[in-house]
Scaffold this motif. Structure first.
Motif, PDB file in Angstrom:
ATOM      1  N   UNK A 288       0.831  -1.209   0.000  1.00 33.81           N
ATOM      2  CA  UNK A 288       0.000   0.000   0.000  1.00 33.81           C
ATOM      3  C   UNK A 288       0.865   1.259   0.000  1.00 33.81           C
ATOM      4  N   UNK A 289       1.945   1.239   0.819  1.00 28.00           N
ATOM      5  CA  UNK A 289       2.812   2.417   0.874  1.00 28.00           C
ATOM      6  C   UNK A 289       3.507   2.636  -0.464  1.00 28.00           C
ATOM      7  N   UNK A 290       3.954   1.542  -1.085  1.00 29.10           N
ATOM      8  CA  UNK A 290       4.623   1.685  -2.385  1.00 29.10           C
ATOM      9  C   UNK A 290       3.647   2.224  -3.430  1.00 29.10           C
ATOM     10  N   UNK A 291       2.408   1.731  -3.385  1.00 33.86           N
ATOM     11  CA  UNK A 291       1.408   2.235  -4.334  1.00 33.86           C
ATOM     12  C   UNK A 291       1.069   3.683  -4.044  1.00 33.86           C
ATOM     13  N   UNK A 292       0.935   4.011  -2.732  1.00 36.77           N
ATOM     14  CA  UNK A 292       0.597   5.388  -2.380  1.00 36.77           C
ATOM     15  C   UNK A 292       1.708   6.376  -2.683  1.00 36.77           C
ATOM     16  N   UNK A 293       2.962   5.903  -2.638  1.00 41.26           N
ATOM     17  CA  UNK A 293       4.100   6.796  -2.891  1.00 41.26           C
ATOM     18  C   UNK A 293       4.501   6.842  -4.362  1.00 41.26           C
ATOM     19  N   UNK A 294       3.714   6.179  -5.222  1.00 33.76           N
ATOM     20  CA  UNK A 294       4.037   6.199  -6.644  1.00 33.76           C
ATOM     21  C   UNK A 294       4.083   7.624  -7.213  1.00 33.76           C
TER      22      UNK A 294
ATOM     23  N   UNK B 262      -2.431  13.164  -6.106  1.00 41.06           N
ATOM     24  CA  UNK B 262      -3.425  13.162  -5.034  1.00 41.06           C
ATOM     25  C   UNK B 262      -3.458  14.515  -4.350  1.00 41.06           C
ATOM     26  N   UNK B 263      -4.542  14.735  -3.597  1.00 38.57           N
ATOM     27  CA  UNK B 263      -4.745  16.057  -2.989  1.00 38.57           C
ATOM     28  C   UNK B 263      -3.594  16.451  -2.082  1.00 38.57           C
ATOM     29  N   UNK B 264      -2.989  15.462  -1.371  1.00 40.54           N
ATOM     30  CA  UNK B 264      -1.912  15.778  -0.448  1.00 40.54           C
ATOM     31  C   UNK B 264      -0.651  16.260  -1.158  1.00 40.54           C
ATOM     32  N   UNK B 265      -0.457  15.849  -2.410  1.00 40.59           N
ATOM     33  CA  UNK B 265       0.751  16.218  -3.148  1.00 40.59           C
ATOM     34  C   UNK B 265       0.503  17.320  -4.182  1.00 40.59           C
ATOM     35  N   UNK B 266      -0.759  17.667  -4.391  1.00 39.01           N
ATOM     36  CA  UNK B 266      -1.066  18.678  -5.409  1.00 39.01           C
ATOM     37  C   UNK B 266      -0.440  20.021  -5.050  1.00 39.01           C
ATOM     38  N   UNK B 267      -0.507  20.392  -3.756  1.00 35.91           N
ATOM     39  CA  UNK B 267       0.078  21.669  -3.346  1.00 35.91           C
ATOM     40  C   UNK B 267       1.592  21.669  -3.526  1.00 35.91           C
TER      41      UNK B 267
END
Length: 447
Positions: free
Chosen positions: A175-181, A208-213
């Motif tokens: 999950x972390x690897x997929x989320x950090x893609x 994703x919203x967390x990385x958009x900024x």
């Protein structure tokens, strides 16, 4: 050098630790609840069997009395294979044991847990009659099957904790690897950025919203770098172009002078012409150094209270002769005060007045208006500047009409220097050109 743990591994280990802690806590709570439940069941069972045995041992005060009751006691115990009994005197001597190998009688009455010869017991000790010399009845309930169940439960808890931690670590890592893609994608894109590819941008809509900024911030940074690199490239090219002309003039003039012997006056005149070119080049270099300091934020203007109307009047007096020769009228309106650096502000106003006088036709006007805020407006009559040229007026070496460049003191740096001075004082400069008037406004209101 110790290898650093990746963020994916850290997240996976964190998930595993959290899952193990939750599973262990839940297992311990369940094990404690199960053990307490068995204790309550055993207590209820012993209490019910105690009431049955008391009927057979009523008024037993001596060992002889007990012998008469033993047949009935054996009969009762034959129906309860997991129950054992011990009867002792008031001083602790054993009168009767239904089974050999029972643990010693507990030192206190009530419910106790004992162990003897590989068997676990729950015991209940009570006095048969009131008084300290009364015989005591001790009931032993075999709870080995309970303990086996609890031990199996404990092994199951530890097995569950281990398996849960392992599975959660694997799933957490995935999950972390997929989320950090998206982060890896950002890394690959930014790794390809170089001076030749500053136009590269991160795909914000795919983040994703967390990385958009963060992606927006990186794109803005790349845009600033691109703009700065373009300005630097253009500035370098402009410097080379501007210095090439006077250097070529100096070389040509010097070579011509040296082609044949000349008189002392001729050499003196040649050196005087070269000096003018060198002075222009020196002024250009000083201006470029000034702009470089401004870009690095190294300008530190003073904070002296200035009466701007007095400063403007002094400059108008200085330019009065040039205005008279050009048949241009100089006027000043209003008053204003500003804490600042007198030398810098005079230089900025001189640049604006010099431009205004050069581009104002004969019979025109140059008007300086001061207002509270403060603000300074330098306006001159003449042909309007094209709207497409207005945004570039403050660029270095930019000229609205390059054909009017005289190759001398006007190198196209005056307005850029003026803008740097105004910004160093916390203000901004704006230009508007319409009809027959061109206006430069120095606004210090937001200071």
């Amino acid at each position: 050098m110790r290898r650093r743990i990746s963020l994916t591994s850290r997240l996976a280990l964190l998930f595993a630790a959290c899952t193990a802690a939750v599973s262990l806590g839940a297992g311990l709570v369940f094990n404690q609840a199960s053990e307490q439940h068995f204790i309550e069941l055993d207590q209820q069972l012993l209490a019910s069997r105690l009431s049955l045995l008391r009927r057979h041992l009523t008024d037993v005060g001596t060992q002889a009395d007990l012998q008469t009751r033993l047949p009935a006691l054996h009969e009762e115990l034959s129906h309860q294979a997991d129950l054992s009994v011990r009867v002792t005197s008031g001083n602790g001597a054993t009168w009767f044991e239904s089974r050999a190998g029972l643990p010693p009688a507990p030192s206190s009455t009530g419910l106790n847990t004992l162990h003897a010869q590989g068997t676990d017991y729950r015991s209940l000790a009570v006095a048969l009659m009131p008084g300290s010399a009364s015989p005591h009845l001790v009931l032993y309930l075999d709870i080995t099957h309970h303990q086996h169940f609890l031990q199996g439960m404990q092994r199951l808890v530890w097995l569950t904790v281990g398996l849960s931690a392992l599975v959660t670590a694997l799933l957490g890592g995935w999950a972390a690897r997929s989320g950090l893609r998206p982060l890896r994608q950002m890394g690959r894109i930014t790794a390809r950025v170089s001076a030749r590819s500053l136009t590269t941008r991160l795909p914000v809509e795919q983040m994703p919203a967390e990385l958009a900024q963060l992606a927006d911030s990186l794109n803005a940074m790349l845009q600033r770098l691109d703009d700065a690199f373009q300005r630097l490239s253009a500035f370098s090219a402009d410097i080379a172009h501007e210095l090439r002309t006077p250097l070529s003039n100096l070389l040509t003039h010097t070579q011509v002078t040296l082609t044949r012997p000349r008189s002392l006056d001729a050499y003196r005149e040649a050196l005087h012409d070269n000096l003018e070119e060198l002075q222009a080049m020196a002024q250009m270099i000083n201006d470029m150094l000034f702009l470089a300091k401004a870009d690095q934020g190294l300008l530190a203007p003073g904070d002296t209270p200035l009466a701007l109307h007095d400063e403007v009047d002094s400059l108008l007096e200085y330019y009065a002769l040039a205005a008279e020769e050009a048949a241009v009228q100089l006027t000043r309106e209003g008053q204003a005060w500003l804490p600042g650096d007198r030398t810098m502000l005079r230089r900025a106003l001189c640049n604006l007045l010099d431009n205004a006088l050069r581009f104002t036709p004969a019979g025109g006007q140059v008007r300086i208006t001061l207002a509270a805020g403060p603000s300074i407006t330098v306006a001159n009559t003449g042909s309007a500047i094209e709207a497409t040229a207005l945004p570039r007026l403050f660029d270095r070496f930019y000229r609205v009409d390059p054909s009017r460049h005289d190759g001398g003191e006007h190198a196209g740096l005056g307005l850029a220097i003026t803008q740097s001075i105004v910004q160093a004082h916390g203000g901004r400069i704006q230009v508007a050109s319409e009809s027959d008037w061109t206006r430069f406004t120095l606004d210090f209101t937001g200071r």
